[in-house]
Motif scaffolding. Structure first.
Motif, PDB file in Angstrom:
ATOM      1  N   UNK A  87      35.167  38.150  32.017  1.00 27.09           N
ATOM      2  CA  UNK A  87      36.545  37.901  32.403  1.00 27.09           C
ATOM      3  C   UNK A  87      37.290  39.182  32.744  1.00 27.09           C
ATOM      4  N   UNK A  88      36.600  40.322  32.634  1.00 29.56           N
ATOM      5  CA  UNK A  88      37.254  41.585  32.982  1.00 29.56           C
ATOM      6  C   UNK A  88      37.612  41.648  34.454  1.00 29.56           C
ATOM      7  N   UNK A  89      36.906  40.866  35.280  1.00 30.87           N
ATOM      8  CA  UNK A  89      37.149  40.968  36.728  1.00 30.87           C
ATOM      9  C   UNK A  89      38.364  40.159  37.165  1.00 30.87           C
ATOM     10  N   UNK A  90      39.059  39.517  36.222  1.00 30.67           N
ATOM     11  CA  UNK A  90      40.188  38.696  36.649  1.00 30.67           C
ATOM     12  C   UNK A  90      41.507  39.200  36.066  1.00 30.67           C
ATOM     13  N   UNK A  91      41.823  40.474  36.284  1.00 29.04           N
ATOM     14  CA  UNK A  91      43.041  41.002  35.662  1.00 29.04           C
ATOM     15  C   UNK A  91      44.307  40.336  36.181  1.00 29.04           C
ATOM     16  N   UNK A  92      44.272  39.816  37.401  1.00 26.54           N
ATOM     17  CA  UNK A  92      45.486  39.244  37.971  1.00 26.54           C
ATOM     18  C   UNK A  92      45.567  37.746  37.767  1.00 26.54           C
ATOM     19  N   UNK A  93      44.449  37.130  37.394  1.00 26.53           N
ATOM     20  CA  UNK A  93      44.449  35.679  37.298  1.00 26.53           C
ATOM     21  C   UNK A  93      44.594  35.204  35.864  1.00 26.53           C
ATOM     22  N   UNK A  95      44.114  38.369  28.636  1.00 28.13           N
ATOM     23  CA  UNK A  95      43.411  39.445  29.333  1.00 28.13           C
ATOM     24  C   UNK A  95      43.666  40.761  28.618  1.00 28.13           C
TER      25      UNK A  95
END
Lengths: 654, 264
Positions: A182-188, A194
């Motif tokens: 889930x590190x790749x979804x900082x904006x979602x 997060x």
């Protein structure tokens, strides 16, 4: 077999068979037909609850191994085999659910040969696969020994320590990597969940809650099969009575603690301290990243976050911290259940609820998703019962069972000509359950296309549906009666592909639902579509013109002194409309040319052409006659407006 | 490296680019699959390029941004998505297993899924790389009647974008979207309005993969480190226990026989 165990097993069979139908439907009809997943919420129940939470609850396989084999805490040895079994089944059922989730299950082996070392999912895939193998190897000596393969079992036993070490290394990698996904979804992902520490949160909470889960499993097993070691045995009735008679002690003292309760208590203290560490880290993270403001915002997410943290960490830690509650099997069970549910909720929050604010649509799993999700868990639970009843996992119960029930006994006794009811009995029960579960699932899940469950969209995306806009249906006054507008025709007449700006943007800035009357303003004569009146009144307002006839003072803003005033001696539109008339190079034609025919001519052209053409084939040979639309032309007719209205009714689609 | 410059001020929202895209990619013209589109941008497995209304009277084409450091490329576990050295981010359906991690990873919500298929694949714009290979420009660029789309080398387009902004500073916002965001993209935007609706937030980190790459590169060392620590730890504990039992045996020599040779 006692009745409550039988009831639980029957329920599990029902759930498993119900979900089997859902699973078949999922494979046959596809993801879209059976799930509520969408482009905005691509990951759903199966991945988040079954895979991520299921794997996290199965950490006991390596944590208990670590305590016993590495730290040599021999007191926890009775839990090694149950923990390995839980890990094996947990990973197994997670992987099974994942097979339903991925779009192309037949290609599940691809990551073995096609590598992308930069993907955390790749790492998770490899570690989970390897660790699943490790749990199988760890479990196999017990099974093989029972099946009579002593040599192989002994050899596997010898390499056990190495296997455990490999298992712990793999686990420390993939449990954190499940968070790193889930590190790749900082904006979602919602800022409450997060964090760049999410790999740490995942592994620490998984270790703590995994230990709690094995405690729960141990207590559960004792509840169903052998309550003595955990719940303790009833003290001598006489002694209890004697106590009561003498007035010393109370009824709760009439139980002596079980032999294993002490060990479970110690394990719970370890688990609770890990959960306390997790809680501390969460709180520090809240303050350091500033997401404490999101917690105090009072949104549903902040309440959910608080609730999750309460049942995942606060409640178990408090229950274990109080000596009175932690010594009771019920207190232990409550803490373990709360921590396990809290962990599952945490994973669901991170994987599903945390994305709602970004997806803008709520996702609720479909019945088929729930069915498959519970079915794989039920199947794992049934496997758990079968293995724990027939193999030396928890205790020596299997020996007694073999003697009394005869697992490997022939179902038909030739000597006495009596059917062994053990096998037939359970088969009959399962058949009855299947007779109910499978048709019920079929009825509830078929047809699998659940339309209407999707939200209605405020903006209907017209993208590419009819890019040429041959015909538009306009419902200007929202009375559900749509009028055909021959867009392509208008475009052709106005000058082809480059004429868009004549109606859109340029001459009528920001106007998207232009009524016909905007251009075809006069009933009889052709009109200039430049709204002179409107410009005059606008100038009066914007320039604060005063006087008896303020509009008369506005002429000079556009017209030069030449007489008579006409479009020829007026300003270019773009001199004022700088922002909205952005396509300046296309405004080559003078505005005087931007005129529209009369409303009558427009309507006549639109109707009569077609009526003339169709008359030949139409049964009504008066199709092109005026009275077809203008009913008032007939002797007994109403007004002209009525005529137009009836004409509109003819055009309106039913 | 190829890139596309989109001038939002010139887009009239006619959607001819979308139509060209549908034809160039052989998509279903009638079925837009909109029932599975849950963000109202009009993208779906049958519509790889859409026109989004960014504000009243302002439109912008939305499709794959072809990031220089694409999140989807780093996310795909089978390496099914690759960034070609000449710009396009392309997807190889023969590798895909359907995990949909690319859809989660993309900061622009670009990848869409063929939900209605029994064997579904991910769909997204590939910058018409086969057209580029044969010397043509992408279908959408060719179709745009207003010259809102420009195809060319990324460096040259960036220069052009800055030149345009310098020429009309009152019209354009002084920002080229895609120059630096998410580590830079191969689809650049200049506009007179803010493009937040196109998922262009102000993002501080260099790129999405930069959040994970440092961690993932350490992975094998973490695994080996944990393994060797465990071995060391267990050896120390074993040794200490051995020493302790020896000490006890010195104190009480009969311990061995009593414990049935446990010390050995």
């Amino acid at each position: 077999m006692n009745s409550r165990l039988r009831l639980v097993k029957d329920l599990l069979w029902f759930v498993a068979l119900f979900g089997l139908v859902a699973g078949v439907f999922r494979i046959w009809f596809g993801l879209g037909a059976t799930t509520n997943l969408s482009d905005a919420m691509p990951w759903g129940l199966w991945k988040v609850l079954n895979m991520i939470a299921g794997v996290a609850l199965s950490t006991s396989g390596f944590t208990v191994g670590f305590l016993v084999y590495v730290l040599k805490l021999e007191q926890f040895k009775p839990l090694v085999k149950p923990a390995v079994l839980v890990a094996f089944l947990g990973y197994g059922c997670s992987c099974l659910a994942l097979l339903f989730d991925i779009g192309l299950p037949q290609r599940f082996w691809h990551p073995f040969v096609m590598w992308n070392e930069h993907s955390f999912l790749f790492e998770v895939f490899w570690c989970v696969s390897l660790y699943f193998t490790v749990t199988a190897i760890e479990l196999s000596p017990t099974i093989l020994k029972r099946l009579g393969m002593e040599k192989l079992s002994a050899w596997l036993h010898r390499i056990a320590f190495g296997v455990v070490v490999v298992g712990i290394s793999l686990s420390s990698l993939h449990h954190s990597s499940l968070g790193s996904l889930f590190l790749v979804t900082p904006l979602r992902l919602h800022p409450l969940w997060y964090s760049s520490f999410i790999p740490w949160f995942f592994i620490i909470s998984a270790i703590g809650a995994g230990l709690m889960f094995i405690i729960l499993v141990r207590i559960g097993y004792a509840y169903f099969f052998n309550p003595e070691p955990v719940f303790g045995k009833q003290a001598e009735a006489a002694a209890g009575e004697a106590c009561q008679r003498s007035g010393v002690g109370n009824t709760s003292r009439s139980r002596t603690p079980g032999t294993e309760i002490k060990m479970l208590e110690r394990l719970a203290i370890i688990a609770a301290s890990i959960l306390a560490l997790y809680l501390l880290m969460k709180v520090i993270d809240l303050f350091s990243t500033g997401s404490i403001s999101a917690l105090l915002a009072g949104t549903w997410e902040s309440w959910l976050f608080a609730f999750e943290l309460f049942i995942a960490a606060i409640l178990p830690v408090v229950v274990i911290a109080i000596p009175r509650t932690r010594r009771s099997p019920y207190g232990l069970g409550l803490a373990a259940l709360s921590a396990s549910l809290g962990l599952a909720l945490n994973r669901v929050d991170v994987g599903i609820f945390g994305y709602f604010q970004d997806a803008l649509v709520p996702y609720f799993p479909s019945l088929a998703e729930w069915a498959v999700s519970f079915a794989v868990v039920a199947a794992a639970a049934l496997a758990f019962f079968v293995i724990s009843e027939n193999f030396p996992i928890f205790d020596d119960r299997w020996k007694r069972r073999e003697e009394s029930l005869g697992f490997f006994r022939y179902s038909f006794d030739r000597l006495s000509h009596v059917c062994n009811t053990v096998l037939t009995d359970s088969l009959q029960r399962r058949t009855i359950i299947a007779v109910f579960a499978i048709p019920l699932a079929w009825i509830l899940l078929y047809p699998p296309y659940h339309q209407g469950s999707q939200a209605e969209y405020a903006i209907v995306p017209s993208t590419g549906l009819d890019p040429m806009r041959t015909v538009l249906l306009i419902d200007g006054n929202r009375d559900a009666i749509k009028t055909e507008f021959h867009h392509a025709d208008h475009q052709k007449r106005l000058g082809g592909e480059n004429s868009c700006s004549k109606c859109h943007h340029a001459t009528m800035p920001n106007d998207h639902a232009t009524p016909c009357s905007r251009c075809h303003r006069n009933m009889i004569t052709a009109t200039n579509i430049f709204d002179h009146e409107k410009h005059m009144s606008y100038l009066v307002k914007s320039e604060h013109l005063t006087g008896l006839h303020p509009t008369n003072r506005s002429c000079a803003f556009c017209h030069t002194k030449e007489q008579p005033k006409s479009a020829a001696n007026a300003k270019e539109c773009t001199e004022c409309h700088k922002e909205n008339m952005r396509i300046q190079e296309q405004l080559d034609e003078h505005l005087a040319l931007a005129s529209a025919c009369s409303f009558q001519a427009a309507m006549h052209d639109r109707c009569i052409t077609c009526h003339n053409r169709e008359e030949a084939q139409h049964p009504d040979k008066n199709l092109s006659h005026c009275s077809n639309c203008h009913k008032s032309l007939q002797p007994s007719a109403g007004s002209a407006m009525q005529a137009l209205r009836s004409a509109r009714d003819v055009l309106a689609p039913k | 490296m190829h890139a596309i410059l989109i001038d939002v001020t010139k887009c009239t929202g006619c959607e001819l680019c979308g139509q060209a895209c549908v034809d160039a990619n052989g998509l279903d013209r009638d079925n837009a699959n909109v029932d599975r589109v849950t963000s109202p941008d009009g993208l779906s497995a049958n519509r790889l390029s859409a026109v989004v209304k960014v504000s009243e009277g302002h439109f912008a084409k939305k499709s794959c941004m072809h990031c220089l450091e694409p999140s989807c490329v780093s996310a795909c576990l089978v390496g099914g998505i690759t960034k070609r050295p000449d710009g396009p981010v392309v997807y190889d359906p023969s590798k895909c297993i359907g995990c949909r991690y690319c859809m989660l990873a993309c900061p622009f919500h670009i990848p869409r899924y063929e939900w209605d298929e029994r064997n579904p694949y991910m769909k997204k714009c590939a910058m018409c790389f086969s057209r580029i290979d044969s010397g043509k420009v992408p279908a959408c660029v060719e179709a745009c009647p207003n010259g809102a789309l420009t195809f060319g080398e990324r460096g040259a387009l960036l220069e052009e974008a800055h030149k345009k902004i310098a020429e009309k500073p009152t019209l354009y916002q002084d920002h080229v979207w895609g120059e630096e965001e998410f580590g830079g993209t191969s689809v650049l935007y200049i506009s007179d309005v803010d493009l937040e609706k196109l998922n262009w937030p102000r993002f501080e980190a260099a790129s999405i993969p930069s959040l994970t790459v440092a961690l993932i590169e350490k992975t094998p060392f973490i695994g080996l480190g944990v393994g060797s620590c465990l071995l060391g730890l267990s050896w120390i504990i074993k040794r200490r226990m051995q020493l302790a039992s020896e000490k006890r045996r010195e104190v009480d020599p009969e311990l061995d026989s009593r414990e049935g040779g446990a010390g050995k």
